[in-house]
Write a protein that holds these residues in place. Structure first.
Motif, short mmCIF file in Angstrom:
data_model
loop_
_atom_site.label_atom_id
_atom_site.label_comp_id
_atom_site.label_asym_id
_atom_site.label_seq_id
_atom_site.Cartn_x
_atom_site.Cartn_y
_atom_site.Cartn_z
N LEU A 274 0.75 -1.39 0.17
CA LEU A 274 -0.04 -0.08 -0.14
C LEU A 274 0.80 1.08 -0.06
O LEU A 274 0.38 2.20 -0.43
CB LEU A 274 -0.91 -0.04 1.23
N ASP A 275 2.00 1.08 0.43
CA ASP A 275 2.95 2.28 0.51
C ASP A 275 2.99 2.73 -1.09
O ASP A 275 3.45 4.21 -1.06
CB ASP A 275 4.29 1.82 1.16
N GLU A 276 3.00 2.03 -2.05
CA GLU A 276 3.29 2.67 -3.21
C GLU A 276 1.75 2.78 -3.98
O GLU A 276 1.38 3.53 -4.77
CB GLU A 276 4.11 1.70 -4.05
N THR A 277 0.96 1.52 -3.91
CA THR A 277 -0.25 1.10 -4.55
C THR A 277 -1.14 2.68 -4.36
O THR A 277 -2.12 2.83 -5.08
CB THR A 277 -1.03 0.03 -4.62
N ASN A 278 -1.26 2.81 -2.77
CA ASN A 278 -2.24 3.74 -2.33
C ASN A 278 -2.17 4.99 -3.36
O ASN A 278 -3.05 5.84 -3.38
CB ASN A 278 -1.83 4.13 -1.09
N TYR A 279 -1.07 5.35 -3.91
CA TYR A 279 -0.93 6.86 -4.60
C TYR A 279 -0.85 6.65 -6.14
O TYR A 279 -0.78 7.83 -6.62
CB TYR A 279 0.24 7.33 -4.03
N HIS A 280 -1.26 5.49 -6.57
CA HIS A 280 -1.65 5.53 -7.90
C HIS A 280 -3.23 5.50 -8.04
O HIS A 280 -3.93 4.35 -8.03
CB HIS A 280 -1.21 4.32 -8.63
N LEU A 281 -3.80 6.78 -8.37
CA LEU A 281 -5.27 6.81 -8.42
C LEU A 281 -5.56 6.82 -9.89
O LEU A 281 -5.02 7.56 -11.03
CB LEU A 281 -5.50 7.85 -7.72
N LEU A 282 -6.87 6.57 -10.10
CA LEU A 282 -7.69 6.78 -11.21
C LEU A 282 -8.86 7.92 -10.56
O LEU A 282 -9.96 7.36 -9.96
CB LEU A 282 -8.50 5.60 -11.67
N ASN A 283 -8.77 9.05 -11.02
CA ASN A 283 -9.85 9.98 -10.42
C ASN A 283 -10.98 10.07 -11.32
O ASN A 283 -10.79 9.70 -12.49
CB ASN A 283 -8.97 11.26 -10.52
N ARG A 284 -11.93 10.34 -10.50
CA ARG A 284 -13.18 10.49 -11.32
C ARG A 284 -13.45 11.49 -12.47
O ARG A 284 -13.92 11.23 -13.34
CB ARG A 284 -14.33 10.96 -10.35
N GLY A 285 -12.45 12.76 -12.20
CA GLY A 285 -12.63 13.79 -13.10
C GLY A 285 -11.92 13.22 -14.50
O GLY A 285 -12.50 13.42 -15.57
N GLU A 286 -10.59 12.67 -14.48
CA GLU A 286 -10.09 12.14 -15.62
C GLU A 286 -10.77 10.92 -16.11
O GLU A 286 -10.56 11.01 -17.22
CB GLU A 286 -8.50 11.86 -15.00
N PHE A 287 -11.34 10.15 -15.32
CA PHE A 287 -12.00 9.08 -15.71
C PHE A 287 -13.33 9.75 -16.78
O PHE A 287 -13.44 8.95 -17.83
CB PHE A 287 -12.63 8.14 -14.50
N ASN A 288 -13.99 10.29 -16.23
CA ASN A 288 -15.12 10.97 -17.11
C ASN A 288 -14.82 11.58 -18.26
O ASN A 288 -15.30 11.32 -19.38
CB ASN A 288 -15.97 11.87 -16.06
N THR A 289 -13.68 12.22 -18.04
CA THR A 289 -13.32 13.26 -19.33
C THR A 289 -12.73 12.07 -20.43
O THR A 289 -12.98 12.29 -21.61
CB THR A 289 -12.07 13.93 -19.08
N LEU A 290 -12.20 10.97 -20.11
CA LEU A 290 -11.62 10.17 -21.16
C LEU A 290 -12.87 9.20 -21.59
O LEU A 290 -12.57 8.89 -22.76
CB LEU A 290 -10.46 9.35 -20.34
N MET A 291 -13.66 8.84 -20.71
CA MET A 291 -14.58 7.87 -20.99
C MET A 291 -15.69 8.51 -21.73
O MET A 291 -16.26 7.65 -22.66
CB MET A 291 -15.10 7.29 -19.55
N LYS A 292 -16.09 9.54 -21.47
CA LYS A 292 -17.49 10.04 -22.16
C LYS A 292 -17.40 9.95 -23.70
O LYS A 292 -18.46 9.45 -24.24
CB LYS A 292 -17.55 11.87 -21.67
#
Length: 428
Positions: A274-292
């Motif tokens: 978790l020391d590394e994986t916690n900080y690799h995020l897929l954010n909702r704003g970025e997700f919606n922009t790419l997915m729309k």
């Protein structure tokens, strides 16, 4: 360059599904997925198996849609090599059963089998087992196996040269421990075992101290990590007691016994904690922009991913105190391990700290699954004495005792992974 041959041991799971999709979206010269071995974890194992079936169903629909619309089909590694899918452990070796359905939903994929039943295939894993690989005269994208997953892992390791197959374990390590117990020398043929698990300096995500996968089967984790030790018996977990009112099994289960005193080599483990994986995020704003735009184009896979991930964002928003709106982020625990398998041996930005003595607590009342390291500045002993020394309880200071794990401490970029993942999967 030959592709990195991998086995994925998984308990799908929202981020497990994204990890699998990323693996199958790799170029044929990057990865070759030989086996998807399924374990319990986020939900029960049969539900996890059904999620794998659903994922392949969505990939098949997506490939047909891309072809019909004149787009690149993608999924090169899947088109080149049809993976085996095998079902493994239904419960931990000895720990109390725990699932993460409170987060992943009762079906493991954000509850969309109930909210979006039209996105689920009619065929079940049980029906596949009964009918074989042929379905309506056409081949499936995978080969179902009736052999237990840990035995399929051993088969693949036997059939390939040593140091050519990487195992990516992103669920509880029960299948790994069963394979290692049945045939440790064959298990040690693995090039490396890439594990999503543990919390070293980070707080836990299932208890204040423990990460979920390690907590879910702490004994399995301890037994697997012991194979990285110069002397595995120095870090083996204590024999768990028989359940209340029952006598100890005779003979004991295979995971109880010690490994042979002489093994040909040590296991190469790379831990993604978790020391590394916690900080690799897929954010909702970025997700919606790419997915729309891709959802608007009627991509079947994008529609499915959007339903799963959007629902998960909503769940995260109810659990976190200070995050809302576009800032809500889904931690990319499992996909990070696949990114490493794709680029880890060609991109110098990956940083792996080697030979850490990280041990797993299996018997603590409040600390089950905790990963422990020795933070003292004491000098290491050079002697090869393996007996317990009074001044060094646990033999933490001996160069001949303890585990020797690798741990990821740096990646090509925490802020770029979310877009990399979606771009790779959806051919954006």
């Amino acid at each position: 360059m030959a592709p990195n041959k991998i086995i994925i041991d998984t308990d799908p799971g929202v981020d497990d599904i994204l990890a699998l999709l990323l693996a199958f979206s790799a170029l044929s010269e990057e990865l070759e997925v030989l086996l998807v071995s399924v374990t319990y974890g986020n939900v029960e194992v049969q539900r996890c198996a059904q999620n794998v079936v659903t994922m392949f169903h969505q990939i098949e629909k997506e490939m047909a849609w891309r072809k019909a619309n004149g787009r690149s089909i993608g999924f090169e590694t899947l088109c080149k090599t049809k993976p085996v899918v095998a079902i493994g452990a239904e419960k931990p070796l000895a720990d109390q059963m725990l699932m993460a359905d409170y987060f992943h939903g009762r079906d493991g994929i954000a509850g969309i089998s109930e909210t979006h039943p039209e996105l689920s295939p009619a065929e079940t894993w049980e029906q596949i087992m009964a009918s074989g690989n042929d379905v309506l005269g056409k081949e499936r994208l995978f080969t179902p196996s009736k052999v237990p997953a840990h035995q399929e892992i051993l088969r693949i390791l036997r059939e390939n040269e040593p140091d050519t197959v990487t195992i990516v374990a992103v669920g509880p390590l029960t299948n790994m421990a069963l394979a290692a117990a049945e045939d440790p020398e064959t298990f040690l043929r693995a090039k490396e075992v890439v594990v999503m698990g543990g919390a070293i300096n980070e707080i836990g995500n299932i208890t204040p101290f423990a990460e979920f996968n390690t907590f879910a089967d702490s004994i399995a984790a301890a037994r697997v990590y012991a194979l990285s030790s110069p002397n595995p018996h120095t870090v083996m977990p204590p024999t768990p007691p028989a359940p209340s009112g029952q006598q100890a099994a005779t003979p004991p289960p295979p995971y109880i016994g010690a490994y042979p005193s002489k093994l040909s080599r040590r296991l190469n483990v790379v831990l993604f904690s978790l020391d590394e994986t916690n900080y690799h995020l897929l954010n909702r704003g970025e997700f919606n922009t790419l997915m729309k735009p891709v959802v608007a184009s009627a991509s079947p896979l994008a529609t499915w991913i959007d339903a799963i991930v959007s629902s998960t964002f909503n769940k995260i928003e109810t659990l976190e105190e200070d995050v809302s709106g576009d800032a809500v982020g889904l931690q990319m625990h499992d996909p990070l391990c696949i990114w490493y398998c794709i680029t880890g041996h060609t991109d110098s930005k990956w940083k792996i700290k080697r030979n850490e003595d990280i041990r797993v607590e299996t018997a603590g009342q409040w600390t089950r699954g905790m990963c422990l390291v020795d933070r003292r500045t004491r000098r290491k002993r050079e002697d090869d004495i393996l007996e317990e020394i009074v001044s060094d309880t646990g033999n933490w200071l001996s160069n001949h005792c303890g585990n020797r794990l690798g741990r990821c401490v740096g990646t090509p970029g925490r802020d770029v992974f979310g877009s990399y993942l979606l771009t790779k999967i959806l051919e954006l």
